[in-house]
Design a protein around this motif. Structure first.
Motif, short mmCIF file in Angstrom:
data_model
loop_
_atom_site.label_atom_id
_atom_site.label_comp_id
_atom_site.label_asym_id
_atom_site.label_seq_id
_atom_site.Cartn_x
_atom_site.Cartn_y
_atom_site.Cartn_z
N PHE A 27 64.39 92.07 -13.89
CA PHE A 27 63.50 91.13 -15.07
C PHE A 27 62.17 91.42 -14.87
CE2 PHE A 27 59.91 88.25 -16.10
CZ PHE A 27 59.70 88.38 -17.46
N VAL A 42 63.35 92.75 -26.38
CA VAL A 42 62.99 91.00 -25.49
C VAL A 42 61.57 91.60 -24.95
CG1 VAL A 42 63.08 90.69 -23.07
CG2 VAL A 42 64.88 91.09 -23.90
N PHE A 43 61.48 93.13 -24.55
CA PHE A 43 59.49 93.26 -24.72
C PHE A 43 59.47 93.86 -25.42
CE2 PHE A 43 61.78 93.49 -20.70
CZ PHE A 43 62.28 92.79 -19.52
N ARG A 44 59.89 94.90 -26.91
CA ARG A 44 59.75 94.54 -28.15
C ARG A 44 57.89 95.66 -27.93
NH1 ARG A 44 59.04 88.98 -30.89
NH2 ARG A 44 61.30 88.46 -31.36
N ASN A 48 59.95 93.92 -16.00
CA ASN A 48 58.27 93.70 -16.80
C ASN A 48 56.97 94.32 -16.37
OD1 ASN A 48 56.36 91.88 -18.47
ND2 ASN A 48 56.36 91.11 -16.38
N VAL A 89 59.82 85.72 -23.31
CA VAL A 89 60.50 86.68 -23.32
C VAL A 89 61.03 86.92 -21.87
CG1 VAL A 89 59.49 89.23 -22.37
CG2 VAL A 89 58.20 88.42 -23.80
N LEU A 133 69.41 88.40 -23.36
CA LEU A 133 70.70 89.96 -23.29
C LEU A 133 70.96 90.22 -21.73
CD1 LEU A 133 70.66 92.58 -24.70
CD2 LEU A 133 68.75 92.95 -24.11
N SER A 134 70.63 90.04 -21.01
CA SER A 134 71.43 89.89 -19.79
C SER A 134 72.83 89.70 -19.73
CB SER A 134 70.45 89.76 -18.73
OG SER A 134 69.62 90.39 -18.58
N ARG A 167 64.80 85.63 -23.49
CA ARG A 167 65.36 86.77 -24.64
C ARG A 167 65.88 87.53 -23.90
NH1 ARG A 167 60.39 86.71 -28.03
NH2 ARG A 167 59.89 89.22 -26.78
N PHE A 168 65.05 87.98 -22.30
CA PHE A 168 66.13 88.87 -21.31
C PHE A 168 67.06 87.76 -20.74
CE2 PHE A 168 66.60 90.01 -16.95
CZ PHE A 168 66.51 91.81 -17.30
N ASN A 183 66.18 95.77 -24.75
CA ASN A 183 65.39 95.85 -23.82
C ASN A 183 64.38 95.62 -24.52
OD1 ASN A 183 65.70 93.23 -21.83
ND2 ASN A 183 66.20 95.12 -20.77
N ASN A 239 71.46 98.04 -22.69
CA ASN A 239 70.35 96.99 -22.06
C ASN A 239 69.01 98.24 -22.67
OD1 ASN A 239 68.84 96.32 -19.74
ND2 ASN A 239 70.02 95.06 -19.93
#
Length: 375
Positions: free
Chosen positions: A338, A282-284, A342, A230, A237-238, A233-234, A278, A274
């Motif tokens: 992050f 990322v966090f799905r 999260n 995770v 994307l960041s 992926r963050f 995200n 973002n």
């Protein structure tokens, strides 16, 4: 607490393809009178004799998964059983591995510590190993990697983030059962949630056991990367978001020479991209999009204000260029972004259908054929 007291800590041992040493460990622990919940996480038929012998020992409850669902799910199965069959004032559980890496003496120490600390308020007890030179290199590398990233992202230093020997207060179990993660990353998420709760985390030194008799299914490198997938992926994307934000800021600032205006417009454009990426990649998350969008906006506004203050300070006080100051400020806020997303923005994410009350889990699993309790 006296032997047989239902308020005492319950020992939980998730097991996948265990060796016969599991029987010896459980027999040793059973002498204390604590309940021991063993979860067969879809092991092969060849392990049947080991589990059958374990089930005949005093104070043992054996739960079975029809298929291998992962350590995290095995722990949640046991937590559900504990919540259903222990009184509300019970202390909680002590989780231990079935691979021989936790000595019965250390499991007892963690249980006794949890039972003593319960009166002072909930605390998460970690059986913390030392990673000396005699420990295999891949194990040392995996733990160093995990500790470093955990401290970077969460801002809390722990000596052993991968330990499976933990004393967990009963009040924390319902929240842990709702976590989406189901394998080894479940234990890291547990630490993240405990930190978010501002729960006391106490490390208790234990023996570090490795060798032919301590067989673990945890691959330090592979599973450490899975744990932090995770985060990776963050990061990716960041980088894309930062490039978009920086480009938008540069265009606006070059046209208007206004730091605040450039920061607002750039953050609005990058923020919309973002949040969408995200949430889906990322966090799905499958949480309520409106609630998450509002929390995300609050985080963005907060970090944007801090960024503006940092950029302005670096330009005026240190005399740095606006563009260099922008890079430094955003880099400093990366870990905070992050952690907030999260824990706060997407902190309630779940799989569809996973938000099941504790009183419904037995029926839920029987319907799915996930486990069969043997008493």
């Amino acid at each position: 607490m006296s032997s047989g007291d239902p308020r005492r800590a319950v020992i939980v041992i998730p097991a996948y393809e265990p060796t016969p040493t599991l029987v010896d460990l459980v027999a040793d622990l059973g002498r204390d009178g604590r309940t021991i919940v063993v979860v067969d996480d879809g092991s092969s038929p060849g392990c049947g004799d080991t589990f059958n012998r374990t089930a005949t020992l005093p104070n043992v409850v054996l739960l079975r998964h029809a298929v291998n669902l992962g350590k995290g799910q095995a722990l949640k199965t046991a937590f559900n059983h504990v919540l259903l069959h222990t009184p509300p004032d019970a202390v909680g559980v002590v989780t231990a591995d079935a691979d021989g890496q936790h000595l019965a003496a250390d499991i007892r120490r963690v249980a006794e510590r949890l039972e003593r600390t319960d009166a002072a308020g909930p605390a998460l007890i970690l059986g913390s190993r030392t990673f000396a030179k005699e420990v295999p290199l891949r194990n040392r590398f995996g733990n160093v990697l995990t500790r470093g990233v955990f401290k970077l992202v969460i801002g809390r230093g722990l000596g052993d983030t991968q330990t499976g020997l933990r004393g967990i207060p009963r009040s924390f179990l319902p929240e842990l059962m709702r976590l989406e993660t189901g394998r080894y990353e479940f234990e890291l998420e547990m630490l993240v949630r405990a930190t978010a709760r501002d729960m006391t985390i106490e490390e208790l030194p234990i023996a570090t056991v490795y060798g032919d008799f301590a067989k673990s299914h945890f691959n330090p490198l592979r599973d450490s990367l899975r744990i932090y997938f995770v985060f990776l992926r963050f990061v990716g994307l960041s980088i894309v978001t930062a490039a978009l934000d920086y480009a938008a800021f540069a265009i606006v600032f070059s046209a208007r020479h206004n730091i605040l205006l450039g920061t607002i417009i750039a953050r609005a454009i990058a923020g919309l991209f973002n949040f969408t990426a995200n949430r889906t990649l990322v966090f799905r998350s499958r949480g309520d999009v409106t609630a998450e969008a509002l929390k995300y906006a609050a985080v963005v506004i907060t970090l944007m204000s801090i960024s503006y203050g940092l950029v302005t300070t670096l330009v005026i006080v240190l005399g740095l260029s606006v563009y260099t100051s922008k890079l430094l400020a955003e880099g400093a806020l990366f870990a905070a972004s992050f952690a907030l997303q999260n824990l706060v923005v997407f902190g309630n994410r779940r799989r569809q259908g996973a938000d099941v009350r504790a009183t419904d889990w037995d029926a839920y699993y029987r319907k799915a054929g996930a486990f069969t309790p043997l008493t």
